[in-house]
Design a protein around this motif. Sequence first.
Motif, mmCIF file in Angstrom:
data_model
loop_
_atom_site.group_PDB
_atom_site.id
_atom_site.type_symbol
_atom_site.label_atom_id
_atom_site.label_comp_id
_atom_site.label_asym_id
_atom_site.label_seq_id
_atom_site.Cartn_x
_atom_site.Cartn_y
_atom_site.Cartn_z
ATOM 1 N N ALA A 100 41.654 37.439 53.828
ATOM 2 C CA ALA A 100 41.808 35.511 52.922
ATOM 3 C C ALA A 100 42.686 35.232 52.159
ATOM 4 C CB ALA A 100 40.205 35.667 52.603
ATOM 5 N N PRO A 101 42.919 33.549 52.399
ATOM 6 C CA PRO A 101 44.147 32.989 51.615
ATOM 7 C C PRO A 101 43.943 33.414 49.484
ATOM 8 C CG PRO A 101 42.711 31.156 52.817
ATOM 9 C CD PRO A 101 42.024 32.170 52.759
ATOM 10 N N ALA A 102 44.493 33.770 49.706
ATOM 11 C CA ALA A 102 44.938 34.526 47.407
ATOM 12 C C ALA A 102 44.282 33.116 47.021
ATOM 13 C CB ALA A 102 46.118 34.822 47.979
ATOM 14 N N TYR A 103 42.870 33.389 46.065
ATOM 15 C CA TYR A 103 42.695 32.707 44.651
ATOM 16 C C TYR A 103 42.231 33.984 43.884
ATOM 17 C CZ TYR A 103 41.576 28.831 47.546
ATOM 18 O OH TYR A 103 42.492 27.536 48.292
ATOM 19 N N PRO A 104 42.707 32.701 42.733
ATOM 20 C CA PRO A 104 42.469 33.788 41.073
ATOM 21 C C PRO A 104 41.437 34.349 41.120
ATOM 22 C CG PRO A 104 43.670 32.008 40.559
ATOM 23 C CD PRO A 104 43.346 31.773 42.370
ATOM 24 N N VAL A 105 40.896 36.361 40.804
ATOM 25 C CA VAL A 105 39.707 36.174 40.645
ATOM 26 C C VAL A 105 39.288 36.262 39.429
ATOM 27 C CG1 VAL A 105 38.869 38.792 40.630
ATOM 28 C CG2 VAL A 105 40.936 38.054 42.005
ATOM 29 N N ILE A 106 37.767 36.494 40.035
ATOM 30 C CA ILE A 106 37.322 34.926 38.244
ATOM 31 C C ILE A 106 36.136 36.524 37.633
ATOM 32 C CG2 ILE A 106 36.446 33.100 37.292
ATOM 33 C CD1 ILE A 106 39.589 32.307 37.384
ATOM 34 N N ARG A 107 36.063 36.257 36.401
ATOM 35 C CA ARG A 107 34.807 37.077 35.848
ATOM 36 C C ARG A 107 34.648 35.801 35.155
ATOM 37 N NH1 ARG A 107 38.823 41.655 36.459
ATOM 38 N NH2 ARG A 107 37.257 43.639 36.403
ATOM 39 N N ARG A 108 32.730 36.041 35.208
ATOM 40 C CA ARG A 108 32.375 34.715 34.684
ATOM 41 C C ARG A 108 30.793 34.783 35.473
ATOM 42 N NH1 ARG A 108 32.689 28.790 33.992
ATOM 43 N NH2 ARG A 108 33.012 28.584 35.958
ATOM 44 N N ASN A 109 29.920 34.839 34.451
ATOM 45 C CA ASN A 109 28.559 34.954 34.771
ATOM 46 C C ASN A 109 28.044 35.929 35.376
ATOM 47 O OD1 ASN A 109 28.175 32.293 33.755
ATOM 48 N ND2 ASN A 109 28.604 31.299 35.389
ATOM 49 N N ALA A 110 28.527 37.609 34.906
ATOM 50 C CA ALA A 110 27.835 38.764 35.453
ATOM 51 C C ALA A 110 28.866 39.020 36.830
ATOM 52 C CB ALA A 110 26.774 38.668 34.935
ATOM 53 N N ALA A 111 29.217 37.764 37.439
ATOM 54 C CA ALA A 111 30.125 38.677 38.514
ATOM 55 C C ALA A 111 31.847 38.156 38.532
ATOM 56 C CB ALA A 111 29.612 36.965 39.436
ATOM 57 N N LEU A 112 32.346 38.980 39.611
ATOM 58 C CA LEU A 112 33.876 38.720 39.914
ATOM 59 C C LEU A 112 33.580 37.600 41.232
ATOM 60 C CD1 LEU A 112 35.847 40.166 39.017
ATOM 61 C CD2 LEU A 112 35.749 41.580 40.882
ATOM 62 N N SER A 113 34.997 37.091 40.972
ATOM 63 C CA SER A 113 34.784 36.222 42.454
ATOM 64 C C SER A 113 36.081 35.658 42.931
ATOM 65 C CB SER A 113 33.811 35.004 42.021
ATOM 66 O OG SER A 113 34.259 34.004 40.970
ATOM 67 N N LYS B 2 52.642 29.878 44.147
ATOM 68 C CA LYS B 2 51.801 29.682 43.855
ATOM 69 C C LYS B 2 50.267 30.161 42.717
ATOM 70 C CE LYS B 2 48.296 27.838 47.769
ATOM 71 N NZ LYS B 2 48.014 28.306 49.342
ATOM 72 N N GLY B 3 50.218 31.237 42.593
ATOM 73 C CA GLY B 3 49.824 32.442 41.925
ATOM 74 C C GLY B 3 49.472 31.852 40.844
ATOM 75 N N TYR B 4 50.720 31.115 40.038
ATOM 76 C CA TYR B 4 50.761 30.977 38.759
ATOM 77 C C TYR B 4 49.935 29.563 38.153
ATOM 78 C CZ TYR B 4 53.338 34.732 37.019
ATOM 79 O OH TYR B 4 53.595 35.973 36.173
ATOM 80 N N ASN B 5 50.759 29.275 39.601
ATOM 81 C CA ASN B 5 49.690 27.798 39.555
ATOM 82 C C ASN B 5 48.693 27.204 38.911
ATOM 83 O OD1 ASN B 5 52.013 24.980 39.168
ATOM 84 N ND2 ASN B 5 52.729 27.019 40.018
ATOM 85 N N GLN B 6 47.939 27.902 40.078
ATOM 86 C CA GLN B 6 46.412 28.299 40.418
ATOM 87 C C GLN B 6 45.679 28.640 39.332
ATOM 88 O OE1 GLN B 6 46.237 31.059 44.127
ATOM 89 N NE2 GLN B 6 45.458 29.495 45.736
ATOM 90 N N VAL B 7 46.300 30.112 38.455
ATOM 91 C CA VAL B 7 45.932 30.600 37.491
ATOM 92 C C VAL B 7 45.655 28.967 35.944
ATOM 93 C CG1 VAL B 7 46.665 31.524 35.025
ATOM 94 C CG2 VAL B 7 46.657 32.434 37.695
ATOM 95 N N LYS B 8 47.091 28.294 36.108
ATOM 96 C CA LYS B 8 47.123 27.159 35.160
ATOM 97 C C LYS B 8 45.863 26.343 35.583
ATOM 98 C CE LYS B 8 50.810 24.015 32.759
ATOM 99 N NZ LYS B 8 50.097 24.694 32.141
#
Lengths: 334, 334, 334, 334
Positions: D249-262, B128-134
């Motif tokens: 919380a459900p796992a989602y990618p960690v994004i760095r963008r627009n001066a924020a980690l989200s 799931k994680g790799y697919n979310q990144v993709k």
Amino acid sequence: MLKVGVIGCGGMGKDHIKRLTDKIQGAEVTAVSDVFEEGAKAAAAICQAKVYHNSQELILDPEVDAVVITSPGFAHAESILEAIKAGKPVFSEKPLATTADDCLRIVKAELESGKHLVQVGFMRRYDKGYNQVKEALDSGEYGAPLMLHCTHRNREVGTNYTTPMAVHDTAIHEIDVLHWLIDDEYESAQVIMPGCTKYSHSKLKDPQIMLLRTKKGICIDVEVFVNCKFGYDINCEVVCEDGVVKMPAPAYPVIRRNAALSTTIDTDCFVRFRDSYDTEIQNWVENAKKGVVTGPTAWDGYLAAVTADALVKAQETGNVELIKTDMEKPEFYQ
Amino acid sequence: MLKVGVIGCGGMGKDHIKRLTDKIQGAEVTAVSDVFEEGAKAAAAICQAKVYHNSQELILDPEVDAVVITSPGFAHAESILEAIKAGKPVFSEKPLATTADDCLRIVKAELESGKHLVQVGFMRRYDKGYNQVKEALDSGEYGAPLMLHCTHRNREVGTNYTTPMAVHDTAIHEIDVLHWLIDDEYESAQVIMPGCTKYSHSKLKDPQIMLLRTKKGICIDVEVFVNCKFGYDINCEVVCEDGVVKMPAPAYPVIRRNAALSTTIDTDCFVRFRDSYDTEIQNWVENAKKGVVTGPTAWDGYLAAVTADALVKAQETGNVELIKTDMEKPEFYQ
Amino acid sequence: MLKVGVIGCGGMGKDHIKRLTDKIQGAEVTAVSDVFEEGAKAAAAICQAKVYHNSQELILDPEVDAVVITSPGFAHAESILEAIKAGKPVFSEKPLATTADDCLRIVKAELESGKHLVQVGFMRRYDKGYNQVKEALDSGEYGAPLMLHCTHRNREVGTNYTTPMAVHDTAIHEIDVLHWLIDDEYESAQVIMPGCTKYSHSKLKDPQIMLLRTKKGICIDVEVFVNCKFGYDINCEVVCEDGVVKMPAPAYPVIRRNAALSTTIDTDCFVRFRDSYDTEIQNWVENAKKGVVTGPTAWDGYLAAVTADALVKAQETGNVELIKTDMEKPEFYQ
Amino acid sequence: MLKVGVIGCGGMGKDHIKRLTDKIQGAEVTAVSDVFEEGAKAAAAICQAKVYHNSQELILDPEVDAVVITSPGFAHAESILEAIKAGKPVFSEKPLATTADDCLRIVKAELESGKHLVQVGFMRRYDKGYNQVKEALDSGEYGAPLMLHCTHRNREVGTNYTTPMAVHDTAIHEIDVLHWLIDDEYESAQVIMPGCTKYSHSKLKDPQIMLLRTKKGICIDVEVFVNCKFGYDINCEVVCEDGVVKMPAPAYPVIRRNAALSTTIDTDCFVRFRDSYDTEIQNWVENAKKGVVTGPTAWDGYLAAVTADALVKAQETGNVELIKTDMEKPEFYQ
């Protein structure tokens, strides 16, 4: 250079003396007083200050521009009233006084003096985290606050710590900082008592959930849990109409070890709020020179006392108790 | 109902037999084979299947629609070539074959057959994680990927695990999943050898940093650390022109205890990728019925072998080694 | 009270003058100098200081106990050598000097003087996060460090910023702070060039991955990405034999809004390291009074120059370049 | 193969039909019924099933082994009682019935039948996060639970959503899952009404804080905020004597963008609990074949109704309301 006299040379007194001597710019401790001669001498040695055994004499010393009060709570009112009479800025560690009535006397004396002289030592207002949250709320970006979810967790307390102290010694910090945070006043209080942790004793109901409602209708819950065992854990989440803002925990390295990802939780309130104490005193020194008070005022001290009384009553009755001051907030404190 | 024959009844074979029997919809295991009679019988008992001792016979059984190969790596090529000859879909656990040459023979056989038949068991593509990144990368929101920072950390390995196995048994997963993730092919490889952990032995340089460069110029670093002690810790951060996307760790409760805030790190790759195996096989079953392959192809298996060879060479030379296939990627695999 | 003379009244100079005047305890700025009269006057106005146009005169002024150098890099060496001659403590903003040779001349002059006088302005050594990591490493709890994964990401740079500046102006901070963090010296350098971000220009290869190996065999990778667009993002993860320690990001409120959970990433290095500058200067002031240097020394400045030269060479050659000092680290600097 | 009849072919009905047909192993939908002929036909087309317009006939069809009820709530009781009479396992979407009395009739009918036949569709019990928390609590490592802090936040609701629906449609999920989580029963309920968000309307007080106390004295607070705007945000923190356990919380990618980690917050409850629905039905199918019920029983459905009634009363009175069942929990349901 602000010449500061420190009244009360116990642990907190010595702490502030060291702080004023080593860390704070623009101040020096010129006099100290304590009813115990030994304590006063030991404290004076830190800063090469004059020693008094009578707080009134210290206050009247012309080499004292401003006063820090770290004596036991019951002695605060008298010293503060003296300082007001002498027209000298005074920083009083919490509580302002041990009864709401005494707090009100101080408020009235300051009002009569016409000068802004009194600041109470609620240091959390100088904590970086609370200030970041306040800045976010004040930006208007998140709309009106509706609810606050807070915790005040402490590792453990001794057997001399009793149920009402959960208000007077612990929640008192939330009482002050939260109404400042949301710029509102309290209307009513309720206390919920969950089953007691096995780590408590017969005189202490632990944990407790304290509920406060403000005049604007904001509902606050504060979990007070003083034998939580795991650490000193202060949380504050503000639920607003347009988003939720949560105070960050202090930053510590992220560790991977033993099949776990972890960061440190503080265990000591003086570590958690160390920087707040420094900022608080630096700020007070600068304001004392200008003759202004931007920190917690005598009125805030009075409000805290009135609110604490209502919470203690609510602990006993189990009911919702009103929080009522004996006078309207004077223009002077707006 | 897809009738599946499983070749190789060791641990992985039994795992897939249980999976196909208990969890996967639309398939049943009708035949198993193993050179060891005991193993074959034990496996057959799980799913009430016919027992063969010869993989060719199993492949030709009309009650077998499709084949799963979980025999030792050296035996893969022969079985896969048989399955292709028989025109039956075949799922081969990694590696496709033990040499790049054998992989290429399989590619050519599949090409000649004109049918999409072969899938390799790189299960991470179903995580799931790799697919979310993709999905994030494919959305175009983050611009072109420029760098990937990855870790493949494993608690510990036995003394039979040697330096080249860090490529063949460990980094092989990154080799496959990363080029799929960024839709690119590898150009060159380098391996950096830090000082060795005290937990390794004389035949194993641990950790290693493997560097891959793709044809588009994306630079990948993979920390391979197989005696990291603390857990099975797979990370993948993609640095793009317009933002950075990091794969999340699996979600576990957040615990406050012992002055620390912590969450669990997995310690077992079969726990970390359990769901991926299920999704992989369910997906293969559905595709086998339709006669398509959407997972890793024989070409991907060949690419992995060529890339692994370059990395092993780079381990020895310390130089940047080119990664070159013996043929262009055929249209058939686009 | 340490009487400080400041040489160079540009942005950084004024910053330090304000810091010394408003925030630092135990120091005052008594003299400033700049070749531009306007700049010097403006700076002097902040702190009521004497104005010089010649740095030598300032250094020799008996009302100057110690010197802060914030002039352009090419002018550092001369002033520092004067200060050493005058036996006065000197804080030089980075770089110590613009060539390794000049740095070495300073080292030799300080050695001859026999007094510890020179500190270089690598402020990251005073950052709370790096210090937390160092404390963890020094505790021995995590065993020997094996690898460091770092990033130095910057929002954007102007068109005058060229490829070697990624070393001299950017990675220079990692060069100093990392060898201090792990108490080791560098042995060799390599630079990897991924494909360039669309936000760069023809004179700048961006991003770059800089690889350093230490004498103990620790391998460091630093992603330098100066047009990353999203923020100023400094990361440092140390992989040890018994665990991984990652520097925390600065704490900001956790926000729930727009289907996202988010915290702020800094965008400005002066915000990110604001507290470090204050601590650095406070610390220098206290040490200058005692005649000791506990911060980055002239030797560290020389090491940084030698390491930077190797990295710039590695940018050009693509090879692994040795990092060699012209003398062994003298006892004096241990 | 379990032959399932589905009663009610609206959105939820079609969802379960697709699930049973495409994802669930060991079941097939053989019959569907709906009072609307069109709906029934459309649903039947998904799975090639027989069409009924009368639920009783469907239940009695010998080609139906077990029944799924997704008709409107008011129609549940009748169908469930029929299924019990027919001795067929029945899965009823929540609520079990629209009144506590009807729920009790179902409980009594099942008791009389002597067979475990009824399961209620509280899918959260199958959520991975809740199960991770339950596993932690059941391990005993954290001591006794004392408090639960929960949120049930929803992006927004229509103008037909009124104050009591905050209990019946929203908090109903917490009502079921929380007493299961801590293996306890409710004793009393209170509802606190903060000032209303600007995004609500005159018939809906939003947000609300629902307080539940269990028989063991555990205190639960649930923030129900159905116009929180930012997402579907389910939180559950359990404060125990020896630590605090918070659901991830459900796992989602960690994004760095627009001066924020989200990271992403879900916005849809069907996305948040998608896997729970699948696991729930797979589990029910397997249990139906064995004649057991391990999910939420008719008794749990009755408890939920009684608790919901008390909360709605508490919404109106502002008082603490007792939660009382009309019979003791029968041995049959232990």
